[in-house]
Design a protein around this motif. Structure first.
Motif: not given
Length: 141
Positions: A105, A127-128, A131, A134
């Motif tokens: 991140s 999904e993780d 994320a 992103r």
């Protein structure tokens, strides 16, 4: 002048200069002073060069991890990545993934690669992973 005022950036730079010249004792002293003032990069350098690499001091994994944790808390993505690697070698992939997500991140590509390996090996959900991708992309943009 900045050194006398205990400016952590000046101490970091002087420590780096000393280290490049092979003066590990002075480098250690400058980076230690900067780390005590909260400089994340100095914590990372103490962890990697000295306590992990054994340059001028005896290798000490406890101190290495302490300085990595301090650097990570201060927001250094490389320290997060390295802590993730440490947790991964201990088989604690859930903890490793948390460190790698935080580093990703902040835009650290290597963390995305580690998360990708975890995803491919079934240790990380789709999904993780999406994320984390992103968050990484947002940091890079």
């Amino acid at each position: 002048k900045r050194l006398a005022a205990n400016d952590p950036i000046a101490l970091l730079q002087m420590g780096t200069s000393c280290h490049q010249e092979g003066d590990y004792e002075s480098s250690f002293d400058y980076w230690t002073r900067a780390a005590e003032l909260g400089d994340a990069t100095s914590h990372l350098k103490l962890a990697g060069c000295f306590y992990r690499g054994g340059e001028g001091v005896e290798k000490d994994q406890k101190r290495e991890l302490y300085h990595l944790e301090e650097a990570a808390i201060a927001g250094h993505p490389d320290a997060r990545y390295m802590l993730g690697n440490h947790e991964g070698t201990k088989g604690r992939f859930d903890r490793a993934a948390k460190h790698w997500i935080i580093a990703a991140s902040h835009g650290l590509d290597a963390s995305i690669e580690m998360l990708k390996k975890c995803y491919v090996n079934g240790l990380f959900s789709k999904e993780d992973f999406a994320a984390a991708l992103r968050a990484h992309q947002a940091a890079v943009d």
